[in-house]
Design an enzyme around this catalytic site. Structure first.
Site, mmCIF file in Angstrom:
data_model
loop_
_atom_site.group_PDB
_atom_site.id
_atom_site.type_symbol
_atom_site.label_atom_id
_atom_site.label_comp_id
_atom_site.label_asym_id
_atom_site.label_seq_id
_atom_site.Cartn_x
_atom_site.Cartn_y
_atom_site.Cartn_z
ATOM 1 N N HIS A 110 1.408 -5.786 7.603
ATOM 2 C CA HIS A 110 0.773 -4.430 7.610
ATOM 3 C C HIS A 110 -0.535 -3.918 8.130
ATOM 4 C CE1 HIS A 110 1.051 -0.566 5.615
ATOM 5 N NE2 HIS A 110 0.824 -0.889 4.375
ATOM 6 N N SER A 161 2.709 4.906 -3.085
ATOM 7 C CA SER A 161 2.826 5.669 -1.670
ATOM 8 C C SER A 161 4.181 6.156 -1.672
ATOM 9 C CB SER A 161 2.824 4.373 -0.757
ATOM 10 O OG SER A 161 2.917 4.939 0.587
ATOM 11 N N PRO A 186 4.977 -4.941 3.388
ATOM 12 C CA PRO A 186 5.839 -4.265 3.075
ATOM 13 C C PRO A 186 7.230 -4.348 3.680
ATOM 14 C CG PRO A 186 4.696 -2.761 4.571
ATOM 15 C CD PRO A 186 4.043 -4.040 4.397
ATOM 16 N N TYR A 245 -7.334 -5.994 4.636
ATOM 17 C CA TYR A 245 -6.426 -7.054 5.181
ATOM 18 C C TYR A 245 -6.850 -8.330 5.531
ATOM 19 C CZ TYR A 245 -3.019 -3.386 5.181
ATOM 20 O OH TYR A 245 -2.238 -2.257 4.652
#
Length: 672
Positions: free
Chosen positions: A339, A556, A103, A90
């Protein structure tokens, strides 16, 4: 994602009571790495890779030295991989947060009668947020558990709950090369502990105090405040530039703008308020003239991911905040998650709590407001916008619009069957769906590719995720058998290969969730080598290693118990994002890709996925029917054989008849 249950609330368990993430054996990781990549690269390239890996792992070599250093790091830290992983995944990533990183959860479609009804829903949502925060602050949130994997005979493993503490307390600040994750410091005074949220309305930002004289505002009082904010936002004379656009840009560009803004005292105060706020509530305008009822699930998903661009609600955001709760006047509602702070299960849990709270709140009588004059007037956050910032805003608007045009999203429900059918085949639903994803991609492209499936490692202290590499050799053998145009494989062979693929996927899943996956380990070895000032090692500059981290399929499982769904964008320009939500009788898929890629199409992939799931179900059904027919034929043959034997051995017809009748009655009696 692990199978979860809630332990009866005994208060928050200390993360320190959990075991540390283990450092896997070096040669176990190197052997698994070669096995994962053998079928994904040409033979010549693989031979070169194998030689490099063998050199790295030789006795007394650099690999063993780094392994020892990594084990020492494990001994002196809470989680040896956390910082490496956080920065690599990240904070070092320079891409824009919307679509590429953040997300979203798309809530059930709402239908508002008027503006006040819309604002009342937002007030209930804020009340639900405060209720959830109280649960976190008082330690009332039950400790989650997952099916036992660490100790034989232990049915449930407790999970680390640290991620929940970051929902309302952290912030991602942009940096020119690396972002910073801000966390509140204990004992920093009343200013740091102030409880307020930021409300975004018409691209303006307002401070809404959620407590007055140490008393939390109720739903009716929150509604009064939201009505005030809505009215203030209508005032065109006081409207400020859409500064939220800056946070939607690439992280280096946003960091440049942040540095400029910080030179002005007014902007510093506003940015400080953004960082200290609990969360954002975004009051969006209707996205289409026909209202939200005309929007498809795919359109609602895209609006939640990027706001529709600067001409719609794309500037009505502040993407650095961990949680942005979006309430659209057209009924398009959801949550945007930064996230780096936490994983999908935290987003699901918080969002489901809010939906339940809002539903229950709507049934309760509305309490009157004692006096609106006692409530502090919400405050518009001011900005000083230089010509340089104006130019950066225009650039950010253009970049966001390109992202909007590029995103290709297909939200699709597969209705032919769900996880209950898969369970009846005695297969793991998640493993089964992963194999279906491999089959779908192979049907579209004729080759396997590196695949990422998120696996929780919250069984360990400060655990986040590991990668399940779903493109296994067994999956490839199965998809080749299913797509053989010469039809050279029997159903028995295909079924055997499906079962092998399911077993391989399940085996790798267990390795990953118990801290024995390869991705975190290789990352740790790589980062440690850099810390020691070593030149970039051959194993980490090898083309195979670089390819292994290009996840064409990023997948996922994000299951929900309520009517909502999660989605995100692809992680590489020519790849797919595939989020799935398996339910009892259907499976919801959110497939994303980029239109600029000539190699991808979300709709085409979704159709291939449908066909793959149907093909797999047909294979299971045909195999079961064939097995049943074989069993029946075998049983009938056995009866006939025993009958013939009894007849031949019988000394008299009467005795033979009795024996035959006894044999004929035997199978039902035995069956009981």
């Amino acid at each position: 994602m692990p199978i979860l249950q809630k332990q009866p609330s005994q208060g928050r368990k200390d993360s320190a009571a959990l075991p540390k993430v283990p450092v896997p054996p070096l040669h176990q990781t190197l052997d698994m790495y070669l096995r994962c990549m053998r079928h994904l690269v040409p033979d010549q390239k693989f031979r070169a890779t194998r030689a490099i890996v063998e050199e790295f792992g030789k006795a007394g070599g650099v690999g063993e030295m780094l392994q020892r250093k990594l084990q020492e790091r494990m001994d002196r830290t809470e989680n040896w991989v956390y910082d490496y992983w956080l920065h690599d995944m990240y904070l070092n990533n320079r891409l824009a947060l919307p679509v590429n990183s953040s997300p979203v959860m798309v809530l059930p479609r709402q239908s508002f009668k008027d503006r006040k009804d819309f604002l009342r829903f937002a007030a209930r949502l804020i009340a639900g947020v405060l209720d959830y925060k109280d649960m976190l602050d008082t330690g009332a949130l039950p400790v989650e558990q997952a099916r036992g994997q660490l100790i034989q005979g232990v049915q449930w493993d407790p999970l680390c709950m640290d991620q929940y503490t970051r929902i309302f307390s952290c912030y991602r600040r942009p940096g020119p090369k690396q972002d910073t994750q801000l966390e509140p410091k204990a004992g920093t005074g009343a200013k740091a502990q102030a409880e307020f949220i930021i409300v975004a309305c018409k691209n303006q930002f307002f401070v809404l105090e959620v407590a007055v004289k140490s008393r939390r505002l109720g739903e009716t009082e929150l509604l009064v405040q939201l009505e005030r904010i809505s009215k203030m936002a209508e005032n065109a004379e006081e409207r400020l530039p859409p500064m939220g656009l800056l946070t939607s840009d690439g992280r280096t560009d946003w960091a440049q703008a942040w540095d400029i803004l910080m030179k002005d005292a007014t902007n510093r105060e506003t940015l400080d308020a953004m960082e200290r706020s609990l969360c954002l509530v975004c009051l969006d305008e209707a996205s289409a003239s026909g209202g939200g009822a005309d929007l498809t699930d795919s359109e609602r998903a895209m609006l939640m991911l990027h706001g529709g661009g600067h001409g719609r609600n794309g500037a009505n955001r502040w993407y650095d905040k961990p949680m942005q709760f979006v309430v659209g006047a057209d009924g398009v509602c959801g949550v945007v998650c930064e996230h780096s702070q936490f994983e999908g299960i935290v987003l699901v849990h918080c969002t489901e709590h809010l939906v339940k709270y809002i539903t229950e709140s709507a049934r309760r009588p509305v309490a009157p407001v004692a006096s609106a004059s006692d409530l502090p007037v919400p405050r518009r956050l001011p900005w000083r916008c230089s010509p340089q910032i104006q130019g950066l805003l225009a650039s950010s608007a253009d970049n966001l619009q390109r992202l909007v045009r590029n995103l290709d999203m297909d939200v699709h429900t597969f209705n032919s069957y769900g996880k209950e059918f898969i369970k009846r085949q005695r297969m793991s639903p998640d493993a089964y769906i992963q194999v279906a994803l491999q089959l779908a991609f192979y049907k579209c492209n004729g080759r396997p590719v590196p695949t990422y499936e998120s696996a929780s490692i919250r069984r360990f202290r400060e655990g986040r995720v590991e990668n399940i590499r779903s493109a296994t050799p067994e999956a490839l053998a199965f998809v080749r058998a299913m797509t053989d145009e010469w039809d050279r494989h029997t159903d028995a062979v295909r079924m055997s290969r499906l079962q092998d693929a399911i077993k391989a996927q399940t085996h790798y899943t267990v390795l990953a969730i118990t801290g024995n996956g390869i991705d975190n380990h290789l990352l740790g070895l790589r980062e440690l080598a850099q810390e020691l000032g070593m030149d970039r090692l051959d194993i980490f500059k090898d083309e195979t290693y670089l390819l292994s981290n290009q996840f064409i399929l990023s997948t996922s499982q994000v299951p929900t118990t309520l009517e909502m769904f999660c989605c995100y964008g692809p992680v590489v320009p020519n790849g797919y994002g595939a989020c799935y939500n398996p339910q009892a009788e259907h499976i919801l898929f959110c497939v994303s890709s980029f239109r600029e890629s000539t190699e991808t199409s979300s709709a085409v992939f979704s159709r291939a996925l449908d066909h793959s799931l149907l093909d797999m179900a047909d294979l299971c059904s045909r195999t079961a029917a064939a097995a049943a027919a074989t069993t029946t034929t075998t049983a009938n043959a056995a009866v006939a054989t025993r009958t013939a034997a009894a007849t031949t051995a019988s000394p008299s017809p009467a005795k033979s008849t009795n024996q035959t009748q006894a044999v004929a009655r035997a199978p039902p009696t035995k069956g009981k």
